[in-house]
Every structure is written in C-alpha cells, then in structure tokens.
Design a protein around this motif. Structure first.
Motif, PDB file in Angstrom:
ATOM      1  N   VAL A   7      23.320  -2.272  23.643  1.00  0.00           N
ATOM      2  CA  VAL A   7      24.132  -3.252  24.373  1.00  0.00           C
ATOM      3  C   VAL A   7      23.633  -4.679  24.208  1.00  0.00           C
ATOM      4  O   VAL A   7      24.314  -5.624  24.585  1.00  0.00           O
ATOM      5  N   SER A   8      22.430  -4.849  23.654  1.00  0.00           N
ATOM      6  CA  SER A   8      21.889  -6.188  23.369  1.00  0.00           C
ATOM      7  C   SER A   8      20.787  -6.003  22.342  1.00  0.00           C
ATOM      8  O   SER A   8      20.535  -4.896  21.861  1.00  0.00           O
ATOM      9  N   GLU A   9      20.104  -7.096  22.013  1.00  0.00           N
ATOM     10  CA  GLU A   9      19.060  -7.008  20.993  1.00  0.00           C
ATOM     11  C   GLU A   9      17.976  -6.004  21.371  1.00  0.00           C
ATOM     12  O   GLU A   9      17.500  -5.234  20.531  1.00  0.00           O
ATOM     13  N   LYS A  10      17.615  -5.972  22.659  1.00  0.00           N
ATOM     14  CA  LYS A  10      16.491  -5.139  23.072  1.00  0.00           C
ATOM     15  C   LYS A  10      16.850  -4.047  24.072  1.00  0.00           C
ATOM     16  O   LYS A  10      15.983  -3.271  24.459  1.00  0.00           O
ATOM     17  N   ARG A  27       7.918  -2.114  19.688  1.00  0.00           N
ATOM     18  CA  ARG A  27       7.839  -0.686  19.352  1.00  0.00           C
ATOM     19  C   ARG A  27       6.785   0.048  20.168  1.00  0.00           C
ATOM     20  O   ARG A  27       6.898   1.244  20.439  1.00  0.00           O
ATOM     21  N   ASP A  28       5.747  -0.682  20.576  1.00  0.00           N
ATOM     22  CA  ASP A  28       4.655  -0.056  21.318  1.00  0.00           C
ATOM     23  C   ASP A  28       4.848  -0.116  22.830  1.00  0.00           C
ATOM     24  O   ASP A  28       4.033   0.438  23.580  1.00  0.00           O
ATOM     25  N   ASN A  29       5.888  -0.797  23.278  1.00  0.00           N
ATOM     26  CA  ASN A  29       6.132  -0.933  24.713  1.00  0.00           C
ATOM     27  C   ASN A  29       7.614  -0.783  25.014  1.00  0.00           C
ATOM     28  O   ASN A  29       8.380  -1.745  24.955  1.00  0.00           O
ATOM     29  N   LYS A  51      12.435   9.680  17.367  1.00  0.00           N
ATOM     30  CA  LYS A  51      13.267   9.375  16.205  1.00  0.00           C
ATOM     31  C   LYS A  51      13.219   7.898  15.850  1.00  0.00           C
ATOM     32  O   LYS A  51      13.269   7.511  14.675  1.00  0.00           O
ATOM     33  N   ASN A  52      13.105   7.043  16.873  1.00  0.00           N
ATOM     34  CA  ASN A  52      13.081   5.598  16.644  1.00  0.00           C
ATOM     35  C   ASN A  52      11.667   5.033  16.531  1.00  0.00           C
ATOM     36  O   ASN A  52      11.498   3.826  16.344  1.00  0.00           O
ATOM     37  N   GLY A  53      10.671   5.888  16.654  1.00  0.00           N
ATOM     38  CA  GLY A  53       9.295   5.429  16.548  1.00  0.00           C
ATOM     39  C   GLY A  53       8.862   4.565  17.708  1.00  0.00           C
ATOM     40  O   GLY A  53       8.022   3.668  17.556  1.00  0.00           O
ATOM     41  N   TRP A  54       9.403   4.852  18.883  1.00  0.00           N
ATOM     42  CA  TRP A  54       9.114   4.051  20.077  1.00  0.00           C
ATOM     43  C   TRP A  54       8.072   4.747  20.946  1.00  0.00           C
ATOM     44  O   TRP A  54       8.130   5.968  21.145  1.00  0.00           O
TER      45      TRP A  54
END
Length: 292
Positions: A7-10, A27-29, A51-54
């Motif tokens: 829904v937005s960049e982040k 990615r780490d938070n 899957k997203n490496g988060w």
C-alpha cells in the motif's frame, strides 16, 4: 487469502480475516500489526517473511481480541520477536482467559475456551518501553475494546484495527462487537477528521478516504440503539431484550454469539442509561430496562 498487498513504499498488509499489517523499516527490522487468529496464521505469516528475506523484530498488537493476537505465541517462539501492547490489552494478551471470562461475566465453560475467543498467552513489552520504535505513532482508538490503538507509520499509512468495518461485515453480523459505545462514537468522530496516505482497517478495504464508511458505521450504531429503545417501550429483563435483538436481526444463537452480542447489548444498555434514554429498576429480583 494470505496474499501480501503493498500500500506504500514500506507498508503492506496480509489479506486474511483480520488484516495483518506489515511495516518494513528495513530488511532487518520488520514490524507486524497484529498476528492473525491462530498458530496456522502465524505459520503463514512466517512463510511470507521468509520468502521476502525479512527479519521480524516485533508484533504491534492493536488490541487483545483472539483474532488479532492468535499468532503471537507461534511467531514469538519461532522468531524471538517482541510483542508490544498497552493498557488493559497487555493484561488480556498475557492472560488470554480474561477475554472469554469478561465476555461471559464469570468462569467460561468449555464451549467458550477455544481459539476464537481465547488465544495462547504471549510475553508482552509495553508501548512505553524505550525499545519501541520512535518513528511509529500509537493512536488511541478506544470503544471497540478497552484500550485498542492504531498505528501511523512514517510514510503516512494508518492501521485502524477494528474501529470501522465494511458495509458487508456490518450487514453480515448485524450487531458488531462494541465494549464502550460512547467511546466508540468519539473515536469515529476523531477518525473521520484524520488524514492519511492510506487507511488500513482489519475488516474493510484499504482506502485513502474513509469518511463515508465512518458515517455508515456511526449510523449503524444509532440504528441498533433505536431498536433497543423500541424493544424497551415496556419494562424488559436483559434476556428478553437479547432474545428480541436476535430475532429482529435474524441471528442464530450459540455460545459465541450469546457472549459477543450479549456483551455488546449490555454496553448499549449502559450507554443508553448513562445518556438518560433508558431507566433501570429492580422488580421481583429482576433488573428491568425501560425507555425513559
């Protein structure tokens, strides 16, 4: 179901019965807004994160209803994340038997001690803790539940939890759960004046403009209040009022609906009495309600 929607960049949400928000600081938070209704929901969320490496840093709980905290224990156990909560919601999250006990008004029978009304316990860190991400604004949204909150993310996305529902949801359930009717209406007034890049509600479509839906939710509350007042033209006890609410809206009664709708009707009765629209009197060892 359980698809990831950006829904937005982040900010994202996971489309499921009670939408789960995702805020990717980096990615780490990564932070979740709520965790779904059970262990299976938590497992599906973890698959999306992997899957997203988060890396999941924390779950931000809007409130302690079981369909919003049910995945906490699994995710906390598997990923070591914090669970943030506040106020009375923190107590319900730590001690989930409080939810069915509160709804029933006593010790809940086995029919009420299940995952839909009683999540598994999870460890809680308060919003006031210095570890809470400073860039996220906690927005008080009382009414639906004791100390429910929403969150405004740095890119302007606001997660609204259960303070508004879609037309379809309101029509399906007829009498949606409310703990404090007066506080709920004040929250609707506040939310109606809010601006955001996008609003994400747990039980409505994400939208940049929610004013019309807020108005629909408010009108629904007023119509339920009017129906209860109409039922109380003559003195009636709570059980008779509840019976007429169920029949009037064509609802089917079971243990879950008895406590959810019943608790809500009691909240309406309190609000209507406190605002002078209903009177209450004890007669023949019964509490009777009547339109003032």
């Amino acid at each position: 179901m359980y698809e990831l929607v950006q829904v937005s960049e982040k900010c994202y949400y996971i489309n499921c019965p009670a939408k789960i928000g995702v805020y990717v600081a980096d990615r780490d938070n990564v932070y979740l807004v709520d965790s779904g209704n059970d262990k299976d929901a938590g497992r599906k969320v973890r698959q999306i994160l992997d899957k997203n490496g988060w890396h999941l840093t924390a779950i931000l709980n809007t409130h302690s209803n079981a369909d919003h905290i049910g995945g906490n224990k699994y995710l906390q156990g598997q990923m070591g994340c914090k669970v943030y909560s506040g106020g009375i919601e923190a107590a319900f999250t730590k001690y989930p038997v409080l939810e069915p006990s509160f709804l029933y008004g006593g010790y809940p029978c086995k029919d009420l001690r299940h995952k839909f009304l009683m999540a598994q316990e999870s460890s809680v860190t308060y919003f006031s803790d210095e570890s809470f991400p400073k860039e996220i604004e906690v927005i008080p949204l009382p009414g639906h539940f004791f100390d429910m909150v929403g969150f405004r993310m740095p890119d302007g996305v606001v997660f609204l939890a259960d303070c508004i529902s879609s037309r379809e949801t309101l029509e399906k359930y007829a009498v949606s759960f409310i703990y404090d009717v007066g506080a709920y209406l004040k929250t609707l007034d506040m939310v109606e004046g809010m601006e955001a890049a996008m609003f994400v509600s747990a039980h409505a479509e994400a939208s940049a403009d929610i004013r019309e839906l807020v108005c629909y939710n408010r009108n629904k509350v007023q119509s339920i209040a009017e129906r209860i007042l109409s039922i109380c033209e003559e003195p009636k006890c709570f059980e008779r009022i509840l019976q007429e609410v169920f029949k009037g809206y064509g609802l089917s009664m079971n243990f879950e609906q008895y406590v959810l709708v019943g608790s809500t009707v009691r909240s309406y009765l309190s609000w209507l009495k406190d605002t002078g629209k209903l009177s209450a009197e004890f007669q023949d060892s019964m509490l009777l309600w009547q339109k003032a």
